[in-house]
Design a protein around this motif. Structure first.
Motif, PDB file in Angstrom:
ATOM      1  N   LEU A 201     -12.814   7.518   8.800  1.00  0.00           N
ATOM      2  CA  LEU A 201     -13.845   7.066   7.857  1.00  0.00           C
ATOM      3  C   LEU A 201     -14.468   8.249   7.113  1.00  0.00           C
ATOM      4  CD1 LEU A 201     -15.638   4.321   9.984  1.00  0.00           C
ATOM      5  CD2 LEU A 201     -14.235   3.964   7.934  1.00  0.00           C
ATOM      6  N   ASN A 202     -14.488   9.404   7.799  1.00  0.00           N
ATOM      7  CA  ASN A 202     -15.074  10.595   7.168  1.00  0.00           C
ATOM      8  C   ASN A 202     -14.094  11.328   6.262  1.00  0.00           C
ATOM      9  OD1 ASN A 202     -17.507  10.198   8.401  1.00  0.00           O
ATOM     10  ND2 ASN A 202     -16.989  11.442  10.195  1.00  0.00           N
ATOM     11  N   SER A 203     -12.838  10.876   6.243  1.00  0.00           N
ATOM     12  CA  SER A 203     -11.888  11.611   5.391  1.00  0.00           C
ATOM     13  C   SER A 203     -11.261  10.732   4.303  1.00  0.00           C
ATOM     14  CB  SER A 203     -10.813  12.286   6.233  1.00  0.00           C
ATOM     15  OG  SER A 203     -10.055  11.327   6.925  1.00  0.00           O
ATOM     16  N   TYR A 204     -10.511   9.684   4.692  1.00  0.00           N
ATOM     17  CA  TYR A 204      -9.765   8.914   3.672  1.00  0.00           C
ATOM     18  C   TYR A 204     -10.619   8.377   2.509  1.00  0.00           C
ATOM     19  CZ  TYR A 204      -5.314   8.605   6.306  1.00  0.00           C
ATOM     20  OH  TYR A 204      -4.138   8.865   6.948  1.00  0.00           O
ATOM     21  N   PRO A 205     -11.721   7.647   2.779  1.00  0.00           N
ATOM     22  CA  PRO A 205     -12.411   6.995   1.650  1.00  0.00           C
ATOM     23  C   PRO A 205     -12.952   7.986   0.621  1.00  0.00           C
ATOM     24  CG  PRO A 205     -13.100   6.010   3.728  1.00  0.00           C
ATOM     25  CD  PRO A 205     -12.327   7.248   4.065  1.00  0.00           C
ATOM     26  N   GLN A 206     -13.161   9.228   1.044  1.00  0.00           N
ATOM     27  CA  GLN A 206     -13.709  10.228   0.114  1.00  0.00           C
ATOM     28  C   GLN A 206     -12.608  10.851  -0.755  1.00  0.00           C
ATOM     29  OE1 GLN A 206     -15.950   8.855   2.567  1.00  0.00           O
ATOM     30  NE2 GLN A 206     -15.192  10.520   3.801  1.00  0.00           N
ATOM     31  N   LYS A 207     -11.371  10.596  -0.397  1.00  0.00           N
ATOM     32  CA  LYS A 207     -10.265  11.245  -1.130  1.00  0.00           C
ATOM     33  C   LYS A 207      -9.985  10.523  -2.437  1.00  0.00           C
ATOM     34  CE  LYS A 207      -7.732  13.216   2.745  1.00  0.00           C
ATOM     35  NZ  LYS A 207      -6.519  13.206   3.502  1.00  0.00           N
ATOM     36  N   ASP A 208      -9.262  11.214  -3.298  1.00  0.00           N
ATOM     37  CA  ASP A 208      -8.834  10.654  -4.577  1.00  0.00           C
ATOM     38  C   ASP A 208      -7.960   9.406  -4.352  1.00  0.00           C
ATOM     39  OD1 ASP A 208      -8.215  10.818  -7.402  1.00  0.00           O
ATOM     40  OD2 ASP A 208      -6.210  11.446  -6.743  1.00  0.00           O
ATOM     41  N   ALA A 209      -8.209   8.351  -5.110  1.00  0.00           N
ATOM     42  CA  ALA A 209      -7.484   7.085  -4.909  1.00  0.00           C
ATOM     43  C   ALA A 209      -5.972   7.270  -5.072  1.00  0.00           C
ATOM     44  CB  ALA A 209      -7.996   6.025  -5.883  1.00  0.00           C
ATOM     45  N   GLU A 210      -5.574   8.114  -6.015  1.00  0.00           N
ATOM     46  CA  GLU A 210      -4.138   8.318  -6.255  1.00  0.00           C
ATOM     47  C   GLU A 210      -3.471   8.949  -5.017  1.00  0.00           C
ATOM     48  OE1 GLU A 210      -2.919   7.108  -9.045  1.00  0.00           O
ATOM     49  OE2 GLU A 210      -0.844   7.745  -8.681  1.00  0.00           O
ATOM     50  N   GLU A 211      -4.172   9.912  -4.437  1.00  0.00           N
ATOM     51  CA  GLU A 211      -3.651  10.569  -3.229  1.00  0.00           C
ATOM     52  C   GLU A 211      -3.533   9.545  -2.098  1.00  0.00           C
ATOM     53  OE1 GLU A 211      -4.938  14.085  -0.094  1.00  0.00           O
ATOM     54  OE2 GLU A 211      -6.005  13.968  -1.992  1.00  0.00           O
ATOM     55  N   ASN A 212      -4.551   8.703  -1.967  1.00  0.00           N
ATOM     56  CA  ASN A 212      -4.533   7.672  -0.926  1.00  0.00           C
ATOM     57  C   ASN A 212      -3.416   6.658  -1.164  1.00  0.00           C
ATOM     58  OD1 ASN A 212      -6.580   8.608   0.705  1.00  0.00           O
ATOM     59  ND2 ASN A 212      -8.181   7.418  -0.319  1.00  0.00           N
ATOM     60  N   PHE A 213      -3.232   6.263  -2.422  1.00  0.00           N
ATOM     61  CA  PHE A 213      -2.152   5.314  -2.732  1.00  0.00           C
ATOM     62  C   PHE A 213      -0.799   5.924  -2.360  1.00  0.00           C
ATOM     63  CE2 PHE A 213       1.215   4.323  -5.836  1.00  0.00           C
ATOM     64  CZ  PHE A 213       1.538   3.055  -5.365  1.00  0.00           C
ATOM     65  N   ASN A 214      -0.608   7.196  -2.720  1.00  0.00           N
ATOM     66  CA  ASN A 214       0.677   7.837  -2.410  1.00  0.00           C
ATOM     67  C   ASN A 214       0.924   7.885  -0.899  1.00  0.00           C
ATOM     68  OD1 ASN A 214       1.552   8.291  -5.024  1.00  0.00           O
ATOM     69  ND2 ASN A 214       0.359  10.169  -5.203  1.00  0.00           N
ATOM     70  N   HIS A 215      -0.130   8.106  -0.146  1.00  0.00           N
ATOM     71  CA  HIS A 215       0.001   8.116   1.314  1.00  0.00           C
ATOM     72  C   HIS A 215       0.326   6.710   1.818  1.00  0.00           C
ATOM     73  CE1 HIS A 215      -1.374   8.195   5.561  1.00  0.00           C
ATOM     74  NE2 HIS A 215      -0.876   9.416   5.528  1.00  0.00           N
ATOM     75  N   ALA A 216      -0.377   5.724   1.281  1.00  0.00           N
ATOM     76  CA  ALA A 216      -0.141   4.326   1.693  1.00  0.00           C
ATOM     77  C   ALA A 216       1.285   3.898   1.322  1.00  0.00           C
ATOM     78  CB  ALA A 216      -1.174   3.409   1.042  1.00  0.00           C
ATOM     79  N   ALA A 217       1.736   4.337   0.146  1.00  0.00           N
ATOM     80  CA  ALA A 217       3.081   3.958  -0.311  1.00  0.00           C
ATOM     81  C   ALA A 217       4.142   4.492   0.650  1.00  0.00           C
ATOM     82  CB  ALA A 217       3.316   4.470  -1.726  1.00  0.00           C
ATOM     83  N   LYS A 218       3.921   5.698   1.189  1.00  0.00           N
ATOM     84  CA  LYS A 218       4.891   6.250   2.153  1.00  0.00           C
ATOM     85  C   LYS A 218       5.013   5.339   3.364  1.00  0.00           C
ATOM     86  CE  LYS A 218       4.070  11.116   1.124  1.00  0.00           C
ATOM     87  NZ  LYS A 218       3.381  12.298   1.638  1.00  0.00           N
ATOM     88  N   GLN A 219       3.889   4.766   3.776  1.00  0.00           N
ATOM     89  CA  GLN A 219       3.915   3.865   4.942  1.00  0.00           C
ATOM     90  C   GLN A 219       4.697   2.592   4.597  1.00  0.00           C
ATOM     91  OE1 GLN A 219       2.568   5.774   7.258  1.00  0.00           O
ATOM     92  NE2 GLN A 219       1.885   7.027   5.522  1.00  0.00           N
TER      93      GLN A 219
END
Ligand SMILES: Cc1cc2nc3c(=O)[nH]c(=O)nc-3n(C[C@H](O)[C@H](O)[C@H](O)COP(=O)(O)O)c2cc1C
Length: 210
Positions: A115-133
């Motif tokens: 909670l202290n890391s992911y939500p604060q990150k750039d949405a594009e970076e998070n999407f790319n991480h989610a896409a890998k999953q």
């Protein structure tokens, strides 16, 4: 057939014959996707299972007009979270607690760390991480399809923005990553069906550190 035999039987079908795949095989393929490992167990994606022919025909023009979109039995669309939010992370951690019936301090600390890391990150970076999953689940469903004797075509050749619009994915906080038409090969129309599978040598693939 052994696993490797089945994976050799599998190829990226270029033409399908429109024959329907039994629901129990589809269920198995989807279960295999669901059982894929994901980072922190968040499963940050959804799978759309499209059998509606009209929707398939809407998708085909934004997917390089590939005929398998029309002629597959079921079209799977893997769509990843557009970002990680506290709500999404909490939902998976709460689900784990309710299924396991326990609350564990280490696990709760881990939740806080995410909670202290992911939500604060750039949405594009998070999407790319989610896409890998999502791709891990995609890959597992390809193998499961082969195991069930079902053909598939891994398919990235499409306009993601166009697909997002057709399926209203952005409104759902999702973005399309990759598609997987499932069905049966049309051996007469498929130029790839009899060509030898090509893979680079183990020498080029592997580095052994002994
Ligand atoms: C992520 C991904 C995207 C792909 N996109 C397409 C596609 O849009 N159309 C297509 O005909 N094949 C597509 N392929 C199939 C590959 O070209 C194929 O897997 C590769 O050439 C190896 O051949 P094989 O799968 O028949 O062993 C894709 C494969 C992957 C893994």
């Amino acid at each position: 057939m052994e696993l490797i035999e089945k994976l050799n039987w599998r190829y990226a079908s270029k033409a399908m014959n429109g024959k329907k795949v039994d629901q129990h095989k589809i269920d198995t393929i989807i279960e295999a996707a669901s059982l894929a490992p994901t980072s922190s167990g968040l499963q940050p994606f959804e799978i759309f299972v499209i059998t509606n022919q009209e929707i398939k025909e809407q998708i085909r023009p934004i997917a390089w007009n590939q005929s398998v979109i029309s002629d597959c039995s079921h079209l799977l669309v893997f769509a990843a979270w557009d970002t990680y939010t506290a709500e999404r992370i909490n939902k998976m951690f709460d689900l784990t607690n309710s299924i396991r019936g326990t609350k564990n301090e280490g696990w709760e600390n881990y939740r806080q760390m995410l909670l202290n890391s992911y939500p604060q990150k750039d949405a594009e970076e998070n999407f790319n991480h989610a896409a890998k999953q999502a791709y891990i689940a995609f890959s597992q469903s390809i193998a499961a399809a082969a195991f069930e004797g079902v053909d598939s075509t891994p398919l990235e050749g499409f306009d993601p923005a166009g697909l997002d619009e057709i399926l209203n994915l952005r409104e759902k906080g999702l973005r399309s990553c990759v598609m997987l038409p499932l069905g049966y090969r049309d051996s007469e129309k498929d130029w790839l069906v009899n060509l030898t599978k090509v893979r680079k040598s183990k020498e080029d693939l592997l580095t052994l550190i002994e």
